[in-house]
Design a protein around this motif. Structure first.
Motif, PDB file in Angstrom:
ATOM      1  N   TYR A  81       0.834  -1.202   0.000  1.00 15.34           N
ATOM      2  CA  TYR A  81       0.000   0.000   0.000  1.00 15.34           C
ATOM      3  C   TYR A  81       0.874   1.259   0.000  1.00 15.34           C
ATOM      4  O   TYR A  81       0.535   2.256  -0.653  1.00 15.34           O
ATOM      5  CB  TYR A  81      -0.936   0.001   1.211  1.00 15.34           C
ATOM      6  CG  TYR A  81      -1.691  -1.292   1.400  1.00 15.34           C
ATOM      7  CD1 TYR A  81      -2.157  -2.021   0.305  1.00 15.34           C
ATOM      8  CD2 TYR A  81      -1.926  -1.810   2.675  1.00 15.34           C
ATOM      9  CE1 TYR A  81      -2.832  -3.214   0.477  1.00 15.34           C
ATOM     10  CE2 TYR A  81      -2.615  -2.998   2.853  1.00 15.34           C
ATOM     11  CZ  TYR A  81      -3.050  -3.704   1.752  1.00 15.34           C
ATOM     12  OH  TYR A  81      -3.714  -4.886   1.924  1.00 15.34           O
ATOM     13  N   ASP A  82       1.979   1.203   0.727  1.00 18.23           N
ATOM     14  CA  ASP A  82       2.898   2.346   0.734  1.00 18.23           C
ATOM     15  C   ASP A  82       3.395   2.654  -0.676  1.00 18.23           C
ATOM     16  O   ASP A  82       3.492   3.820  -1.081  1.00 18.23           O
ATOM     17  CB  ASP A  82       4.098   2.057   1.646  1.00 18.23           C
ATOM     18  CG  ASP A  82       3.715   1.951   3.121  1.00 18.23           C
ATOM     19  OD1 ASP A  82       2.604   2.396   3.474  1.00 18.23           O
ATOM     20  OD2 ASP A  82       4.523   1.409   3.899  1.00 18.23           O
ATOM     21  N   ASP A 182     -13.469  14.283  -2.893  1.00 16.95           N
ATOM     22  CA  ASP A 182     -12.254  13.492  -3.058  1.00 16.95           C
ATOM     23  C   ASP A 182     -12.082  12.644  -1.801  1.00 16.95           C
ATOM     24  O   ASP A 182     -12.042  13.168  -0.683  1.00 16.95           O
ATOM     25  CB  ASP A 182     -11.033  14.408  -3.222  1.00 16.95           C
ATOM     26  CG  ASP A 182     -11.028  15.141  -4.560  1.00 16.95           C
ATOM     27  OD1 ASP A 182     -11.713  14.672  -5.490  1.00 16.95           O
ATOM     28  OD2 ASP A 182     -10.346  16.177  -4.653  1.00 16.95           O
ATOM     29  N   PRO A 183     -12.010  11.332  -1.946  1.00 23.50           N
ATOM     30  CA  PRO A 183     -11.959  10.478  -0.751  1.00 23.50           C
ATOM     31  C   PRO A 183     -10.612  10.542  -0.042  1.00 23.50           C
ATOM     32  O   PRO A 183      -9.560  10.623  -0.682  1.00 23.50           O
ATOM     33  CB  PRO A 183     -12.213   9.082  -1.320  1.00 23.50           C
ATOM     34  CG  PRO A 183     -11.673   9.151  -2.708  1.00 23.50           C
ATOM     35  CD  PRO A 183     -11.979  10.535  -3.191  1.00 23.50           C
ATOM     36  N   VAL A 184     -10.658  10.486   1.284  1.00 21.84           N
ATOM     37  CA  VAL A 184      -9.438  10.379   2.073  1.00 21.84           C
ATOM     38  C   VAL A 184      -8.959   8.932   1.987  1.00 21.84           C
ATOM     39  O   VAL A 184      -9.702   8.003   2.290  1.00 21.84           O
ATOM     40  CB  VAL A 184      -9.687  10.770   3.546  1.00 21.84           C
ATOM     41  CG1 VAL A 184      -8.410  10.574   4.364  1.00 21.84           C
ATOM     42  CG2 VAL A 184     -10.179  12.211   3.641  1.00 21.84           C
ATOM     43  N   LEU A 185      -7.715   8.752   1.565  1.00 21.48           N
ATOM     44  CA  LEU A 185      -7.142   7.416   1.476  1.00 21.48           C
ATOM     45  C   LEU A 185      -6.210   7.108   2.640  1.00 21.48           C
ATOM     46  O   LEU A 185      -6.071   5.954   3.036  1.00 21.48           O
ATOM     47  CB  LEU A 185      -6.375   7.234   0.163  1.00 21.48           C
ATOM     48  CG  LEU A 185      -7.159   7.424  -1.143  1.00 21.48           C
ATOM     49  CD1 LEU A 185      -6.288   7.012  -2.329  1.00 21.48           C
ATOM     50  CD2 LEU A 185      -8.465   6.644  -1.142  1.00 21.48           C
ATOM     51  N   LEU A 196      -8.185   2.380  -0.454  1.00 21.17           N
ATOM     52  CA  LEU A 196      -6.905   2.087  -1.130  1.00 21.17           C
ATOM     53  C   LEU A 196      -6.481   0.631  -0.977  1.00 21.17           C
ATOM     54  O   LEU A 196      -6.209  -0.038  -1.985  1.00 21.17           O
ATOM     55  CB  LEU A 196      -5.810   3.018  -0.622  1.00 21.17           C
ATOM     56  CG  LEU A 196      -4.446   2.763  -1.273  1.00 21.17           C
ATOM     57  CD1 LEU A 196      -4.401   3.371  -2.669  1.00 21.17           C
ATOM     58  CD2 LEU A 196      -3.308   3.293  -0.424  1.00 21.17           C
ATOM     59  N   PRO A 197      -6.405   0.089   0.239  1.00 22.62           N
ATOM     60  CA  PRO A 197      -5.991  -1.319   0.344  1.00 22.62           C
ATOM     61  C   PRO A 197      -6.895  -2.263  -0.436  1.00 22.62           C
ATOM     62  O   PRO A 197      -6.430  -3.241  -1.028  1.00 22.62           O
ATOM     63  CB  PRO A 197      -6.055  -1.595   1.850  1.00 22.62           C
ATOM     64  CG  PRO A 197      -5.889  -0.268   2.491  1.00 22.62           C
ATOM     65  CD  PRO A 197      -6.589   0.688   1.581  1.00 22.62           C
ATOM     66  N   ALA A 229      -6.404   4.906 -12.124  1.00 24.42           N
ATOM     67  CA  ALA A 229      -5.261   5.732 -11.735  1.00 24.42           C
ATOM     68  C   ALA A 229      -4.042   4.873 -11.433  1.00 24.42           C
ATOM     69  O   ALA A 229      -2.897   5.309 -11.631  1.00 24.42           O
ATOM     70  CB  ALA A 229      -5.619   6.579 -10.521  1.00 24.42           C
ATOM     71  N   LEU A 230      -4.272   3.639 -10.969  1.00 27.62           N
ATOM     72  CA  LEU A 230      -3.170   2.719 -10.683  1.00 27.62           C
ATOM     73  C   LEU A 230      -2.823   1.844 -11.881  1.00 27.62           C
ATOM     74  O   LEU A 230      -2.030   0.909 -11.776  1.00 27.62           O
ATOM     75  CB  LEU A 230      -3.539   1.842  -9.480  1.00 27.62           C
ATOM     76  CG  LEU A 230      -3.625   2.581  -8.138  1.00 27.62           C
ATOM     77  CD1 LEU A 230      -4.229   1.690  -7.061  1.00 27.62           C
ATOM     78  CD2 LEU A 230      -2.242   3.081  -7.703  1.00 27.62           C
TER      79      LEU A 230
END
Length: 457
Positions: A81-82, A182-185, A196-197, A229-230
């Motif tokens: 995740y980092d 915009d979501p906080v990740l 995110l995870p 985006a990834l």
């Protein structure tokens, strides 16, 4: 492409029948498509997540008949995740924000008074280096938001941006990214929120289909944007309706309402739980399905209603009875042995009593009646006592055949003139101590002449 699905609860409590609905939807979809089922524990909340809950969830799933091809823990994947965070930062898609919860709440209220949607206004994108330095000197640490692709040039001027997908359960779905914040990740303390995870794992684990509750529909628009985006192709999504009680009350792991553990301990059969959890709230009738293979044949995510799936917990007992009433001895054999029911009489006994059981464990009380006699001696009137003594005097001699009950009661009817309830009820009470139960024609051969005579009043 191998169909790959996942069930990803947070191990912060025992799962309930609503969670089981999601697990079963994924399991049955994998079964129908000869795919893989990954059990993933979303345990990034290290303070609340417990290994004991992970173990308990696996136990509950195995009891239901769900068996994973792999087990994954998000708490063991922080480095992955980092790396994703750094990739998003380098692309300019993850930005630091310093607002406190109180400041954010005030901004939402101001936007509402202006007739604007209460979404985050991306004020953090306009911060100067001096402002950022002041926040940092005050000890503020940033949280990080994902910049949604809902603008043409200036992020401060979002425009309608539709994300479409063909939902396995709901059909064509659309989410407008301009209607969302915009979501906080990443939180201020560096820990990750769900989004995110989940997306990173779905990419790494090759998840082809994400099937979950319809409370995630709006999240899906955000997650599709994050997949892209990834640099990944989003999976196919399906969102089933949620289980609620008849009053519309939702279920919660924290309250333990209708947990799989409590249902198991109350004697409910796993396929009763599975049948209700899968079929309620669909176009299918809710009936007791005896095997997972048969349930898979009936399973169709597209048959799911868009409204909440309301159910009455009492339906579980109805389904339970149906399953037991048709359960073959081979399936019940080992569990009956645990109850002390074994030997050559075990099978005919099971076939005699199964139609009167609410729970399999209830068979033990009938076994005691068979072996030991009535647990409480019934009270008889003088007339009934005289009748019973005369009836028992007419009991045929050995050897007994399968027609012994019919033969005996025919002789009693002829000798006493009694018939119907006046004949059968005193006999039932004398033989079992109960006013209802299995057919006496089935029990009498099991009692034998000696055992029957021992119950003569």
């Amino acid at each position: 492409m191998t169909v790959t699905v996942r069930f990803a609860p947070s191990p912060t409590g025992r799962i309930h029948i609503g969670n089981a609905r999601t697990a079963l939807f994924n399991w049955l979809f994998a079964m129908k498509n000869k795919g893989r089922f990954i059990q993933r524990f979303d345990d990034t909340d290290l303070a609340r997540s417990k290994q004991e809950f992970s173990d308990a969830i696996l136990y509950d799933l195995h009891w239901l008949g769900i068996f994973q091809d792999a087990t994954e823990y998000q708490s063991r994947r922080f480095e992955v995740y980092d790396a994703a965070v750094e990739k998003l930062k380098q692309a300019g898609l993850l930005y630091a924000c310093y607002e406190t919860p109180e400041e954010l709440d005030l901004r939402r209220k101001v936007r509402r008074t202006r007739g604007l949607p209460p979404v985050y206004g991306r004020e953090a994108l306009t911060l100067t280096s001096q402002q950022i330095a002041e926040y940092q000197s005050d000890g503020r640490r940033p949280h990080w938001r994902f910049l949604l692709p809902n603008f043409a040039g200036d992020p401060q001027e979002p425009e309608r941006t539709e994300v479409h997908w063909n939902d396995l359960a709901r059909g064509e779905e659309t989410v407008d990214l301009a209607s969302l914040s915009d979501p906080v990740l990443v939180r201020e303390d560096g820990t990750y929120l769900y989004t995110l995870p989940s997306v990173v794992d779905d990419i790494d684990m090759g998840i082809s289909h994400v099937i979950r509750g319809d409370d995630h529909v709006t999240n899906t628009g955000v997650q599709i944007a994050l997949f892209k985006a990834l640099g990944a192709e989003p999976p196919v999504f399906g969102h089933h309706n949620l289980l609620t009680t008849t009053s519309g009350e939702g279920l919660s792991k924290r309250t333990g309402a209708l947990s799989i553990e409590s249902l198991r301990e109350s004697g409910i059969e796993p396929m009763a739980v599975a049948s209700l959890a899968v079929l309620v709230g669909t176009s299918e009738n809710v009936t007791a399905v005896p095997t997972m293979n048969e349930l898979a044949e009936r399973f169709d995510p597209a048959a799911t209603s868009k409204s909440a799936a309301k159910f009455d917990p009492d339906e579980l007992l109805v389904l339970n009875r149906t399953l037991l009433h048709h359960m073959p001895f081979s399936e019940a054999h080992d569990r009956l042995m645990v109850l002390g029911i074994s030997g050559e009489q075990a099978e005919p006994f099971w076939l005699a009593v199964r139609g009167n059981l609410d729970r399999l464990a209830d068979a033990a009380s009938w076994w005691r009646v068979l072996r030991e006699g009535p647990q409480e001696q019934p009270e008889f009137s003088d007339d009934d006592r005289d009748f019973l003594r005369q009836a028992f005097d007419l009991l045929p001699e050995d050897p007994w055949t399968a027609t012994i009950w019919k033969d005996w009661t025919a002789k009693v009817r002829e000798a006493t003139g009694r018939k119907g309830k006046a004949l059968f009820m005193p006999l039932r009470l004398a033989l079992t101590g109960l006013s209802s139960g299995p057919e006496l024609a089935d029990l009498l051969p099991l009692l034998g002449r000696e055992g029957t005579m021992a119950r003569r009043p």
